[in-house]
Scaffold this motif. Structure first.
Motif, PDB file in Angstrom:
ATOM      1  N   VAL A   8       0.879  -1.168   0.000  1.00 20.91           N
ATOM      2  CA  VAL A   8       0.000   0.000   0.000  1.00 20.91           C
ATOM      3  C   VAL A   8       0.914   1.214   0.000  1.00 20.91           C
ATOM      4  O   VAL A   8       1.956   1.175   0.630  1.00 20.91           O
ATOM      5  N   ALA A   9       0.483   2.266  -0.687  1.00 19.55           N
ATOM      6  CA  ALA A   9       1.331   3.446  -0.800  1.00 19.55           C
ATOM      7  C   ALA A   9       1.767   3.935   0.576  1.00 19.55           C
ATOM      8  O   ALA A   9       0.937   4.239   1.420  1.00 19.55           O
ATOM      9  N   GLY A  10       3.069   3.971   0.781  1.00 22.04           N
ATOM     10  CA  GLY A  10       3.581   4.598   1.985  1.00 22.04           C
ATOM     11  C   GLY A  10       3.561   3.738   3.215  1.00 22.04           C
ATOM     12  O   GLY A  10       4.025   4.139   4.260  1.00 22.04           O
ATOM     13  N   ALA A  11       3.016   2.544   3.148  1.00 18.57           N
ATOM     14  CA  ALA A  11       3.058   1.669   4.320  1.00 18.57           C
ATOM     15  C   ALA A  11       4.477   1.129   4.463  1.00 18.57           C
ATOM     16  O   ALA A  11       5.349   1.445   3.666  1.00 18.57           O
ATOM     17  N   ARG A  12       4.676   0.295   5.431  1.00 15.58           N
ATOM     18  CA  ARG A  12       5.995  -0.286   5.648  1.00 15.58           C
ATOM     19  C   ARG A  12       6.445  -1.071   4.415  1.00 15.58           C
ATOM     20  O   ARG A  12       5.715  -1.892   3.900  1.00 15.58           O
ATOM     21  N   ARG A  13       7.638  -0.757   3.931  1.00 17.05           N
ATOM     22  CA  ARG A  13       8.212  -1.538   2.833  1.00 17.05           C
ATOM     23  C   ARG A  13       8.518  -2.931   3.366  1.00 17.05           C
ATOM     24  O   ARG A  13       8.953  -3.063   4.506  1.00 17.05           O
ATOM     25  N   PRO A  14       8.279  -3.993   2.561  1.00 16.30           N
ATOM     26  CA  PRO A  14       8.454  -5.329   3.144  1.00 16.30           C
ATOM     27  C   PRO A  14       9.891  -5.647   3.547  1.00 16.30           C
ATOM     28  O   PRO A  14      10.112  -6.594   4.271  1.00 16.30           O
ATOM     29  N   ASP A  66      12.495  -1.921  -7.658  1.00 16.95           N
ATOM     30  CA  ASP A  66      12.632  -0.860  -6.665  1.00 16.95           C
ATOM     31  C   ASP A  66      11.296  -0.353  -6.114  1.00 16.95           C
ATOM     32  O   ASP A  66      11.252   0.165  -5.003  1.00 16.95           O
ATOM     33  N   GLU A  67      10.226  -0.506  -6.936  1.00 23.83           N
ATOM     34  CA  GLU A  67       8.935  -0.008  -6.457  1.00 23.83           C
ATOM     35  C   GLU A  67       8.498  -0.754  -5.192  1.00 23.83           C
ATOM     36  O   GLU A  67       7.696  -0.259  -4.408  1.00 23.83           O
ATOM     37  N   CYS A  68       9.042  -1.952  -5.006  1.00 23.84           N
ATOM     38  CA  CYS A  68       8.720  -2.709  -3.787  1.00 23.84           C
ATOM     39  C   CYS A  68       9.889  -2.726  -2.798  1.00 23.84           C
ATOM     40  O   CYS A  68       9.702  -2.498  -1.618  1.00 23.84           O
ATOM     41  N   TRP A  69      11.099  -2.972  -3.292  1.00 17.64           N
ATOM     42  CA  TRP A  69      12.242  -3.222  -2.400  1.00 17.64           C
ATOM     43  C   TRP A  69      13.192  -2.037  -2.281  1.00 17.64           C
ATOM     44  O   TRP A  69      14.106  -2.057  -1.451  1.00 17.64           O
ATOM     45  N   ALA A 123      14.257   9.176  -2.497  1.00 17.54           N
ATOM     46  CA  ALA A 123      13.658  10.077  -1.500  1.00 17.54           C
ATOM     47  C   ALA A 123      12.215  10.419  -1.838  1.00 17.54           C
ATOM     48  O   ALA A 123      11.444  10.824  -0.962  1.00 17.54           O
ATOM     49  N   ASN A 124      11.837  10.270  -3.113  1.00 20.03           N
ATOM     50  CA  ASN A 124      10.473  10.627  -3.512  1.00 20.03           C
ATOM     51  C   ASN A 124       9.484   9.468  -3.368  1.00 20.03           C
ATOM     52  O   ASN A 124       8.309   9.617  -3.680  1.00 20.03           O
ATOM     53  N   SER A 125       9.968   8.312  -2.926  1.00 24.11           N
ATOM     54  CA  SER A 125       9.043   7.184  -2.801  1.00 24.11           C
ATOM     55  C   SER A 125       8.012   7.469  -1.701  1.00 24.11           C
ATOM     56  O   SER A 125       8.310   8.147  -0.710  1.00 24.11           O
ATOM     57  N   THR A 126       6.801   6.959  -1.901  1.00 22.17           N
ATOM     58  CA  THR A 126       5.748   7.259  -0.919  1.00 22.17           C
ATOM     59  C   THR A 126       6.075   6.667   0.456  1.00 22.17           C
ATOM     60  O   THR A 126       5.551   7.138   1.457  1.00 22.17           O
ATOM     61  N   THR A 127       6.937   5.671   0.496  1.00 25.85           N
ATOM     62  CA  THR A 127       7.372   5.164   1.807  1.00 25.85           C
ATOM     63  C   THR A 127       7.869   6.318   2.665  1.00 25.85           C
ATOM     64  O   THR A 127       7.625   6.361   3.863  1.00 25.85           O
ATOM     65  N   TYR A 128       8.590   7.244   2.005  1.00 25.44           N
ATOM     66  CA  TYR A 128       9.188   8.349   2.741  1.00 25.44           C
ATOM     67  C   TYR A 128       8.296   9.588   2.779  1.00 25.44           C
ATOM     68  O   TYR A 128       8.358  10.370   3.724  1.00 25.44           O
ATOM     69  N   THR A 129       7.469   9.768   1.745  1.00 30.38           N
ATOM     70  CA  THR A 129       6.742  11.046   1.654  1.00 30.38           C
ATOM     71  C   THR A 129       5.343  11.002   2.258  1.00 30.38           C
ATOM     72  O   THR A 129       4.737  12.048   2.460  1.00 30.38           O
ATOM     73  N   ASN A 130       4.824   9.801   2.532  1.00 33.95           N
ATOM     74  CA  ASN A 130       3.469   9.705   3.082  1.00 33.95           C
ATOM     75  C   ASN A 130       3.466  10.089   4.558  1.00 33.95           C
ATOM     76  O   ASN A 130       3.874   9.308   5.419  1.00 33.95           O
ATOM     77  N   ILE A 131       2.982  11.307   4.857  1.00 32.36           N
ATOM     78  CA  ILE A 131       2.974  11.779   6.244  1.00 32.36           C
ATOM     79  C   ILE A 131       1.582  11.696   6.855  1.00 32.36           C
ATOM     80  O   ILE A 131       1.322  12.233   7.927  1.00 32.36           O
ATOM     81  N   SER A 157      -2.489   7.836   8.967  1.00 37.30           N
ATOM     82  CA  SER A 157      -2.793   6.410   8.810  1.00 37.30           C
ATOM     83  C   SER A 157      -1.509   5.591   8.633  1.00 37.30           C
ATOM     84  O   SER A 157      -1.524   4.374   8.764  1.00 37.30           O
ATOM     85  N   ASN A 158      -0.410   6.269   8.338  1.00 32.91           N
ATOM     86  CA  ASN A 158       0.871   5.586   8.122  1.00 32.91           C
ATOM     87  C   ASN A 158       1.559   5.357   9.475  1.00 32.91           C
ATOM     88  O   ASN A 158       2.525   6.029   9.837  1.00 32.91           O
ATOM     89  N   THR A 159       1.074   4.376  10.213  1.00 36.39           N
ATOM     90  CA  THR A 159       1.496   4.193  11.609  1.00 36.39           C
ATOM     91  C   THR A 159       2.932   3.692  11.748  1.00 36.39           C
ATOM     92  O   THR A 159       3.473   3.663  12.846  1.00 36.39           O
ATOM     93  N   TYR A 160       3.514   3.295  10.633  1.00 32.49           N
ATOM     94  CA  TYR A 160       4.923   2.878  10.690  1.00 32.49           C
ATOM     95  C   TYR A 160       5.837   4.095  10.878  1.00 32.49           C
ATOM     96  O   TYR A 160       6.916   3.978  11.464  1.00 32.49           O
ATOM     97  N   ARG A 161       5.364   5.241  10.412  1.00 33.48           N
ATOM     98  CA  ARG A 161       6.210   6.434  10.414  1.00 33.48           C
ATOM     99  C   ARG A 161       6.639   6.882  11.825  1.00 33.48           C
ATOM    100  O   ARG A 161       7.834   7.113  12.051  1.00 33.48           O
TER     101      ARG A 161
END
Ligand SMILES: *[C@@H]1O[C@H](CO)[C@@H](O)[C@H](O)[C@H]1NC(C)=O
Ligand SMILES: *[C@@H]1O[C@H](CO)[C@@H](O)[C@H](O)[C@H]1NC(C)=O
Ligand SMILES: *[C@@H]1O[C@H](CO)[C@@H](O)[C@H](O)[C@H]1NC(C)=O
Ligand SMILES: *[C@@H]1O[C@H](CO)[C@@H](O)[C@H](O)[C@H]1NC(C)=O
Ligand SMILES: *[C@@H]1O[C@H](CO)[C@@H](O)[C@H](O)[C@H]1NC(C)=O
Length: 513
Positions: free
Chosen positions: A15-21, A343-346, A351-359, A362-366
């Motif tokens: 899911v966009a911005g959730a924890r990368r596996p 790379d879209e998964c791993w 720096a622009n990946s939603t893993t990093y930019t989703n603030i 709901s992104n409780t990993y952050r």
């Protein structure tokens, strides 16, 4: 760990911005939400709990900044006059999935049931409905500190008006004894709070220990607890992987990556980190779930050939390589929706990946990343010496580098270049944490054992179990196997050793030692 939350994250397509596996799983203790049917079987008087809100100070070092609402739930069904209050902190999650901790289907409820206590489930600041801000921007993370988290307990306990329905009244601690409880990170927090306020709080139940930067020790209990054949083959595969990644040609590297479906990953460190998914599965083992759990499936894939399992030495490199590769490809499909995910998964370098930019909140990993990036570290990495089950390419620098991508500086707020774990350990006791009525509970094969007073890492604690400070090591236990009653009871070595009623005087049966 028995955490449904984490299992769901691991298997759900990205899911966009959730924890990368290939980011470390959270420590989370097992979730258990209140359910009417289970409650009816336990206690006819229990009704679905109501959420209450407490005005918590945003910054305990600067009360003039005001308050935010901190959510909690309360249950007095087991209470007898003069009994203690048992305060459970749900930790780094939305606590609404943890209201089962009010009833005796969990350790906290079982303690209350045994000693006539009342239960509180408290949500940790910055999670669920207890987030002080509209988003998790870097600047907004400022007040998420271990110091504030610890002070939250004291300010709450001294100021909350508990919503007693029975007419019972408690006075604040220490007149009424409060017992702090949690598993994993909130277990460590319970110890930190008891260490900070030894006279205010009566007892703490949980795991505790220092913050650690180079936490290869996460994987040493996995190595110790997993079937020998499986460990032998994992080491053979990783040793081969590292020799090619460190000394092979690019062509050889891509050929090896393709066995695992990782040929589209740009950085070999990210591909190396994708191989952590298998050993990470260990933490999710539950004694109640039996065969068929992800980690056992992984070992069966490597070790069982034509229906026959290998002996302790394993099947050997060639077979293990093909089998781990096939298993990883299934993981790529489950975690990324693509057998040959790139790379879209791993990928962890954009720096622009939603893993990093989703603030979004709901992104409780952050906020968990913030906590480890600023204070706790616990980088789950390979071991620098000798054969290991995780690649040496996954090192502290690789892990730490991601912090600045998650939290670019904003309004003077930023993450440190190196996590100052020594500061935390100096303040909260580190390996030498020691207070009366502090009960430690650790699993023999819990990856988090290495960060606890039961650690076997070089230089770890020498703390001995005493009646006043018992250290309970649950044989064969993995992560938080003590928290859910049915799970604890499914592990024979646990029921033999621990009786909640023994918590009444802040100690446990000495046989637990
Ligand atoms: C939980 O409570 C029920 C009664 O409501 C009791 O029968 C049971 O033994 C208790 N279990 C534990 C583990 O405390
Ligand atoms: C995040 O919240 C702050 C207020 O706390 C607000 O000023 C800022 O614009 C928000 N950022 C985004 C990207 O929505
Ligand atoms: C070998 O692997 C199988 C399958 O995972 C496991 O059940 C068995 O216990 C292992 N045996 C040894 C000696 O490691
Ligand atoms: C990834 O690799 C496979 C096999 O080498 C290839 O067929 C595919 O097009 C690549 N790209 C993606 C996005 O899967
Ligand atoms: C990230 O996005 C910004 C703004 O959209 C852009 O200027 C920058 O080049 C991008 N960086 C990368 C690595 O793609």
């Amino acid at each position: 760990m028995f955490s449904l939350v984490w299992i769901a994250c691991a298997l759900a397509p990205l899911v966009a911005g959730a924890r990368r596996p290939n980011s470390p799983p959270q420590l989370t203790q097992p979730a258990l939400a209140f359910s009417d049917t289970r409650a009816a079987a336990l206690t006819p008087t229990a009704t679905a709990p109501v959420a209450y809100f407490f005005d918590q100070l945003l910054d305990h070092s600067n009360p003039s900044l005001g308050t935010f609402p901190q959510r909690f739930w309360f249950y007095e069904g087991y209470y007898k006059e003069g009994g203690p209050i048992i305060l459970f902190n749900a930790g780094e999650v939305d606590a609404s999935g943890y209201t089962g901790y009010l009833l005796n289907e969990t350790i906290t409820g079982a303690i209350a049931y045994a000693v006539g206590g009342a239960n509180i489930v408290l949500e940790h600041r910055y999670w669920g409905a207890s987030v002080p801000f509209a988003n998790y921007s870097t600047a907004n993370m400022k007040y998420l500190t271990i110091e504030n988290n610890v002070q939250d307990y004291a300010y709450f306990a001294q100021n909350v008006q508990l919503p007693w329905a029975s007419g019972a009244k408690s006075v604040p601690p220490p007149q009424t004894p409060w017992i702090l409880a949690g598993g994993s990170y909130p277990g460590a927090l319970a110890g930190y709070v008891k260490h900070t306020f030894p006279d205010l709080f009566y007892a703490s139940y949980g795991t505790s220990g220092p913050a650690i930067t180079d936490y290869y020790g996460y994987f040493t209990p996995v190595e110790a607890g997993a079937p020998q054949n499986c460990t032998a083959d994992m080491k053979a595969v990783i040793t081969h992987w590292d020799s090619i990644m460190q000394g092979g040609t690019e062509k050889e590297q891509r050929a090896l990556m393709s066995i695992f479906g990782l040929q589209n990953v740009t950085h070999i460190q990210d591909a190396s980190s994708a191989l952590q998914v298998a050993p990470w599965d260990w933490q999710a083992l539950s004694p109640a779930a039996g065969a068929g759990q992800a980690f056992f499936n992984f070992c069966d894939t490597l070790e069982v050939k034509d229906g026959v399992p290998a002996g302790p030495k394993g099947q050997g490199l060639d077979y293990a390589l093909q089998q781990w590769g096939a298993w990883q490809i299934q993981t790529n499909i489950a975690s990324c929706g693509n057998a040959y995910a790139g790379d879209e998964c791993w990928g962890s370098f954009d720096a622009n990946s939603t893993t990093y930019t989703n603030i979004d909140i709901s992104n409780t990993y952050r906020p968990w990343m913030w906590t480890i990036c600023t204070q706790l570290a616990f980088w789950e990495v390979g071991q620098t010496e000798g054969p290991f089950i995780v690649s040496k390419l996954v090192d502290v620098e690789y892990a730490q580098r991601q912090c600045a991508l998650y939290f670019p500086p904003e309004d003077g707020v930023s993450v440190p270049a190196v996590v100052p774990v020594d500061q935390i350990n100096a303040v909260f006791g580190g390996w030498d944490i020691s207070e009366d009525h502090m009960l430690f509970v650790n699993g023999q094969f819990d990856p988090w054992r290495s960060g606890s007073v039961s650690s076997q890492l070089p230089g770890a604690s020498n703390l001995q179990s005493t009646a006043q400070q018992p250290i309970l090591l649950i044989e064969t236990g993995v992560h938080c196997w003590d928290m859910i009653t049915s799970s604890a009871q499914a592990n024979p070595s646990h029921t033999r050793r621990f009786q909640p009623s023994n918590c009444a005087d802040g100690g446990v049966d000495e046989r637990v030692g």
